[in-house]
Design a protein around this motif. Structure first.
Motif, mmCIF file in Angstrom:
data_model
loop_
_atom_site.group_PDB
_atom_site.id
_atom_site.type_symbol
_atom_site.label_atom_id
_atom_site.label_comp_id
_atom_site.label_asym_id
_atom_site.label_seq_id
_atom_site.Cartn_x
_atom_site.Cartn_y
_atom_site.Cartn_z
ATOM 1 N N GLY A 28 0.825 -1.210 0.000
ATOM 2 C CA GLY A 28 0.000 0.000 0.000
ATOM 3 C C GLY A 28 0.859 1.260 0.000
ATOM 4 N N GLU A 29 1.904 1.263 0.814
ATOM 5 C CA GLU A 29 2.805 2.419 0.880
ATOM 6 C C GLU A 29 3.595 2.553 -0.421
ATOM 7 O OE1 GLU A 29 2.545 4.549 3.080
ATOM 8 O OE2 GLU A 29 1.796 3.621 4.910
ATOM 9 N N PHE A 30 3.998 1.426 -0.989
ATOM 10 C CA PHE A 30 4.735 1.437 -2.258
ATOM 11 C C PHE A 30 3.872 2.024 -3.377
ATOM 12 C CE2 PHE A 30 5.581 -0.645 -6.329
ATOM 13 C CZ PHE A 30 6.911 -0.289 -6.532
ATOM 14 N N MET A 61 7.390 10.724 1.645
ATOM 15 C CA MET A 61 6.894 10.224 2.945
ATOM 16 C C MET A 61 6.436 8.784 2.802
ATOM 17 S SD MET A 61 4.503 13.217 4.534
ATOM 18 C CE MET A 61 4.817 14.909 4.182
ATOM 19 N N GLU A 62 5.749 8.472 1.698
ATOM 20 C CA GLU A 62 5.249 7.103 1.493
ATOM 21 C C GLU A 62 6.414 6.114 1.415
ATOM 22 O OE1 GLU A 62 2.441 7.138 2.261
ATOM 23 O OE2 GLU A 62 1.017 8.231 1.020
ATOM 24 N N ASN A 63 7.491 6.544 0.789
ATOM 25 C CA ASN A 63 8.657 5.678 0.696
ATOM 26 C C ASN A 63 9.256 5.406 2.084
ATOM 27 O OD1 ASN A 63 10.497 4.233 -1.011
ATOM 28 N ND2 ASN A 63 12.025 5.788 -0.488
ATOM 29 N N ARG A 64 9.248 6.452 2.921
ATOM 30 C CA ARG A 64 9.726 6.268 4.311
ATOM 31 C C ARG A 64 8.809 5.329 5.076
ATOM 32 N NH1 ARG A 64 10.746 11.640 4.858
ATOM 33 N NH2 ARG A 64 8.834 12.001 6.024
ATOM 34 N N HIS A 65 7.487 5.488 4.872
ATOM 35 C CA HIS A 65 6.525 4.596 5.545
ATOM 36 C C HIS A 65 6.794 3.143 5.165
ATOM 37 C CE1 HIS A 65 3.407 8.130 5.616
ATOM 38 N NE2 HIS A 65 4.467 8.362 6.367
ATOM 39 N N MET A 66 7.010 2.921 3.871
ATOM 40 C CA MET A 66 7.257 1.554 3.404
ATOM 41 C C MET A 66 8.469 0.962 4.123
ATOM 42 S SD MET A 66 8.115 0.171 -0.422
ATOM 43 C CE MET A 66 9.784 0.807 -0.391
ATOM 44 N N GLY A 114 4.179 7.427 14.098
ATOM 45 C CA GLY A 114 4.783 8.445 13.232
ATOM 46 C C GLY A 114 4.109 8.475 11.869
ATOM 47 N N VAL A 115 3.817 7.294 11.343
ATOM 48 C CA VAL A 115 3.229 7.189 10.003
ATOM 49 C C VAL A 115 1.830 7.798 9.959
ATOM 50 C CG1 VAL A 115 2.339 5.568 8.289
ATOM 51 C CG2 VAL A 115 4.598 5.173 9.299
ATOM 52 N N VAL A 116 1.012 7.482 10.944
ATOM 53 C CA VAL A 116 -0.399 7.883 10.859
ATOM 54 C C VAL A 116 -0.536 9.410 10.839
ATOM 55 C CG1 VAL A 116 -1.050 7.843 13.316
ATOM 56 C CG2 VAL A 116 -2.730 7.233 11.590
ATOM 57 N N ASP A 159 1.379 11.468 9.262
ATOM 58 C CA ASP A 159 1.572 11.863 7.852
ATOM 59 C C ASP A 159 0.326 11.565 7.026
ATOM 60 O OD1 ASP A 159 4.175 12.549 8.440
ATOM 61 O OD2 ASP A 159 5.060 10.742 7.553
ATOM 62 N N GLU A 160 -0.339 10.447 7.315
ATOM 63 C CA GLU A 160 -1.489 10.051 6.486
ATOM 64 C C GLU A 160 -2.616 11.103 6.563
ATOM 65 O OE1 GLU A 160 -0.243 8.144 4.712
ATOM 66 O OE2 GLU A 160 0.549 6.312 5.585
ATOM 67 N N TYR A 161 -2.735 11.762 7.713
ATOM 68 C CA TYR A 161 -3.732 12.832 7.809
ATOM 69 C C TYR A 161 -3.379 13.982 6.864
ATOM 70 C CZ TYR A 161 -6.058 10.716 11.876
ATOM 71 O OH TYR A 161 -6.758 9.886 12.712
ATOM 72 N N LEU A 162 -2.091 14.250 6.684
ATOM 73 C CA LEU A 162 -1.669 15.304 5.744
ATOM 74 C C LEU A 162 -2.019 14.918 4.312
ATOM 75 C CD1 LEU A 162 1.963 16.044 7.074
ATOM 76 C CD2 LEU A 162 -0.140 17.302 7.594
ATOM 77 N N HIS A 163 -1.877 13.623 4.009
ATOM 78 C CA HIS A 163 -2.161 13.144 2.652
ATOM 79 C C HIS A 163 -3.648 13.222 2.353
ATOM 80 C CE1 HIS A 163 1.708 10.534 3.101
ATOM 81 N NE2 HIS A 163 1.916 11.833 3.260
ATOM 82 N N LEU A 164 -4.445 12.845 3.337
ATOM 83 C CA LEU A 164 -5.897 12.959 3.196
ATOM 84 C C LEU A 164 -6.265 14.432 2.998
ATOM 85 C CD1 LEU A 164 -8.852 11.929 3.489
ATOM 86 C CD2 LEU A 164 -8.547 12.008 5.971
HETATM 87 FE FE FE2 Z 1 1.763 6.238 3.921
#
Ligand code: FE2
Ligand code: PL3
Ligand code: FE2
Length: 232
Positions: free
Chosen positions: A31-33, A60-65, A140-142, A144-149
């Motif tokens: 999903g992150e990839f 950021m997604e790459n870091r999450h992965m 930490g990841v979650v 960032d996900e709010y920023l993406h949303l």
């Molecule tokens: Fe992510």
């Protein structure tokens, strides 16, 4: 004297736990990839006026992965990547089609609204039952996900009048896939201590709030966020 522990007893090293983790961990890594790939595609092809911001999100997604890969390694689990590719294949295919046809509204609905909300729900429910290492990463990841949303919300809000009909159509085509995907992970998620009802509830609340922020009325939000749920 015994102390009261808030966290449930979970054997992170049991074969049952590790077997379920090999699929859930793979889903999150995939999903992150794909999120990284999707934001890069939007930056290159459909939203070059938001290029810098989108490239930031992709990084950021790459870091999450990488973070979630470390979570699997920490438990000596090998993620089942073919399973995860298959899990995302329909949603991924719909994103690719929308990208090829230049349907930016559909792309944003799939990636920034549906997938990010799915991730937010899953990560919020996972955090209290995760091992210490994975909990720190996921917290930490979650954030960032709010920023993406929020990125998707802001763009769709600014373009609401022209985007509305395509949003409704894309929601009709893609939201039922989420319920199907949740059914597919229900058993494995339960082994990790995550209940399906809690995931559905968290998803509906966050997704509904996003739709309301974009400009839908509460009546429309109700209809849209439950699309396909009854038949799931
Ligand atoms: Fe992510
Ligand atoms: C984009 O930033 C992230 C995309 C990831 C999507 C994840 C969906 C997760 C559904 C599986 C439910 C269990 C989650 C367990 C959390 C480690
Ligand atoms: Fe994200």
């Amino acid at each position: 004297m015994p102390t009261l522990e808030a966290s449930p007893v979970m054997d992170f090293q049991s074969e049952t736990y590790k077997d379920a983790y090999s699929r859930i961990n793979a889903i999150v890594i995939e999903g992150e990839f794909e999120a990284n790939d999707n934001y890069k595609s939007l930056a290159e092809h459909l939203m070059s006026d938001h290029k810098d911001e989108l490239i930031k999100l992709a990084k950021m997604e790459n870091r999450h992965m990488k973070g979630f890969q470390a979570c699997g390694k920490n438990l000596s689990v090998t993620p089942d990547m073919p399973f995860a590719k298959d899990f995302f294949s329909q949603l991924h295919g719909n994103f690719q089609t929308a990208l090829a046809e230049g349907n930016v509204v559909t792309c944003l609905l799939i990636q920034s609204l549906i997938i990010e909300t799915f991730a937010i729900a899953a990560y919020n429910i996972y955090i209290p039952v995760a091992d210490d290492f994975a909990r720190k990463i996921t917290e930490g990841v979650v954030k960032d996900e709010y920023l993406h949303l929020n990125f998707g919300e802001e763009w769709l809000k600014a373009n609401f009048e022209t985007a509305k009909a395509e949003l409704e159509e894309a929601n009709r085509a893609n939201l039922p896939l989420v319920w199907k995907m949740l059914n597919e992970v229900e058993k494995d998620a339960a082994v990790l201590g995550m209940e399906k009802d809690a995931l559905v509830e968290d998803f509906m609340i966050t997704y509904g709030e996003a739709l309301a922020n974009i400009g839908f009325t509460s009546r429309e939000v109700m209809k849209l966020s439950a699309q396909g749920l009854a038949s799931a």
